[in-house]
Design a protein around this motif. Structure first.
Motif, PDB file in Angstrom:
ATOM      1  N   PHE A  31      -0.456  -1.058   5.099  1.00 51.18           N
ATOM      2  CA  PHE A  31      -0.701  -0.700   3.700  1.00 51.18           C
ATOM      3  C   PHE A  31      -0.077   0.667   3.393  1.00 51.18           C
ATOM      4  O   PHE A  31       0.631   0.831   2.400  1.00 51.18           O
ATOM      5  CB  PHE A  31      -2.207  -0.682   3.412  1.00 51.18           C
ATOM      6  CG  PHE A  31      -2.568  -0.123   2.070  1.00 51.18           C
ATOM      7  CD1 PHE A  31      -2.340  -0.847   0.914  1.00 51.18           C
ATOM      8  CD2 PHE A  31      -3.132   1.134   1.968  1.00 51.18           C
ATOM      9  CE1 PHE A  31      -2.661  -0.337  -0.329  1.00 51.18           C
ATOM     10  CE2 PHE A  31      -3.466   1.664   0.728  1.00 51.18           C
ATOM     11  CZ  PHE A  31      -3.230   0.925  -0.422  1.00 51.18           C
ATOM     12  N   VAL A  32      -0.305   1.649   4.271  1.00 53.72           N
ATOM     13  CA  VAL A  32       0.156   3.015   4.025  1.00 53.72           C
ATOM     14  C   VAL A  32       1.675   3.138   4.154  1.00 53.72           C
ATOM     15  O   VAL A  32       2.336   3.683   3.276  1.00 53.72           O
ATOM     16  CB  VAL A  32      -0.542   4.007   4.986  1.00 53.72           C
ATOM     17  CG1 VAL A  32       0.072   5.398   4.893  1.00 53.72           C
ATOM     18  CG2 VAL A  32      -2.039   4.062   4.703  1.00 53.72           C
ATOM     19  N   LEU A  79       4.124   0.499   5.045  1.00 55.54           N
ATOM     20  CA  LEU A  79       4.991  -0.620   4.643  1.00 55.54           C
ATOM     21  C   LEU A  79       4.695  -1.105   3.227  1.00 55.54           C
ATOM     22  O   LEU A  79       5.346  -2.010   2.742  1.00 55.54           O
ATOM     23  CB  LEU A  79       4.834  -1.784   5.642  1.00 55.54           C
ATOM     24  CG  LEU A  79       5.130  -1.452   7.105  1.00 55.54           C
ATOM     25  CD1 LEU A  79       4.852  -2.663   7.983  1.00 55.54           C
ATOM     26  CD2 LEU A  79       6.560  -0.956   7.271  1.00 55.54           C
ATOM     27  N   HIS A  80       3.679  -0.529   2.610  1.00 55.71           N
ATOM     28  CA  HIS A  80       3.276  -0.865   1.235  1.00 55.71           C
ATOM     29  C   HIS A  80       2.927  -2.347   1.090  1.00 55.71           C
ATOM     30  O   HIS A  80       3.221  -2.965   0.068  1.00 55.71           O
ATOM     31  CB  HIS A  80       4.352  -0.450   0.235  1.00 55.71           C
ATOM     32  CG  HIS A  80       4.780   0.972   0.410  1.00 55.71           C
ATOM     33  ND1 HIS A  80       3.963   2.034   0.107  1.00 55.71           N
ATOM     34  CD2 HIS A  80       5.916   1.514   0.917  1.00 55.71           C
ATOM     35  CE1 HIS A  80       4.576   3.170   0.393  1.00 55.71           C
ATOM     36  NE2 HIS A  80       5.773   2.884   0.887  1.00 55.71           N
ATOM     37  N   GLU A  81       2.321  -2.895   2.151  1.00 55.89           N
ATOM     38  CA  GLU A  81       1.864  -4.281   2.088  1.00 55.89           C
ATOM     39  C   GLU A  81       0.550  -4.341   1.315  1.00 55.89           C
ATOM     40  O   GLU A  81      -0.164  -3.353   1.198  1.00 55.89           O
ATOM     41  CB  GLU A  81       1.697  -4.853   3.500  1.00 55.89           C
ATOM     42  CG  GLU A  81       3.032  -5.009   4.213  1.00 55.89           C
ATOM     43  CD  GLU A  81       2.902  -5.679   5.571  1.00 55.89           C
ATOM     44  OE1 GLU A  81       1.785  -6.118   5.934  1.00 55.89           O
ATOM     45  OE2 GLU A  81       3.926  -5.767   6.269  1.00 55.89           O
ATOM     46  N   GLN A  82       0.245  -5.524   0.807  1.00 57.13           N
ATOM     47  CA  GLN A  82      -0.964  -5.717   0.013  1.00 57.13           C
ATOM     48  C   GLN A  82      -2.215  -5.530   0.864  1.00 57.13           C
ATOM     49  O   GLN A  82      -2.287  -6.005   1.982  1.00 57.13           O
ATOM     50  CB  GLN A  82      -0.981  -7.128  -0.588  1.00 57.13           C
ATOM     51  CG  GLN A  82       0.049  -7.351  -1.653  1.00 57.13           C
ATOM     52  CD  GLN A  82      -0.277  -6.592  -2.929  1.00 57.13           C
ATOM     53  OE1 GLN A  82      -1.418  -6.239  -3.186  1.00 57.13           O
ATOM     54  NE2 GLN A  82       0.736  -6.334  -3.728  1.00 57.13           N
TER      55      GLN A  82
END
Length: 137
Positions: free
Chosen positions: A110-111, A113-116
């Motif tokens: 999340f932090v 790779l900006h994954e959901q």
């Protein structure tokens, strides 16, 4: 197809823990990690040559090299810690804590790779963490 490989990964990781706990008896954890690593390296290079992927070595970018090397270092530290923990503790307690990496991976994905990070993944993380604490305490 990824699901089949993920299930295979889970199965072999479980088998690895049991075989390692038996094999580490009377062997230094660092030596055991080195032996395991040699086998993994040999297997990986055999697969590279079987699948003819060695031709791609020259095409790997500097950025890829840096991150693959960093990943290798993280793997090495993880294995050293894991084998020492297995040597000192019970597999049934060490392995669940090791698998807390799932929660940490979701957070880091999340932090960085900006994954959901959905409600489903938040609830899953809470359940994994709670289950781990329940098993080891």
């Amino acid at each position: 197809m990824w699901l089949i490989f993920a299930i295979g990964s889970a199965f072999f990781a479980a088998l690895t823990s049991i075989l390692a706990k038996i094999g580490i008896d009377g062997v230094g954890s660092n030596l055991a990690t080195a032996i395991r690593t040699m086998v993994v390296v040999l297997m990986a290079w055999i697969m590279v040559f079987i699948t003819n992927q060695q031709v791609g070595l020259a095409e790997i970018s500097k950025r890829n090299w840096i991150f693959l090397i960093l990943s290798g270092l993280a793997t090495g530290f993880s294995w050293l810690c894991y084998y020492k923990a297995l040597q000192l503790g019970e597999a049934s307690k060490v392995v669940p804590i090791d698998k807390m990496s799932v929660v940490l991976t979701l957070f880091l994905a999340f932090v960085f790779l900006h994954e959901q990070f959905t409600w489903k993944s938040i609830i899953g993380c809470v359940l994994i963490a709670a289950g781990t604490l329940f098993m080891v305490l």
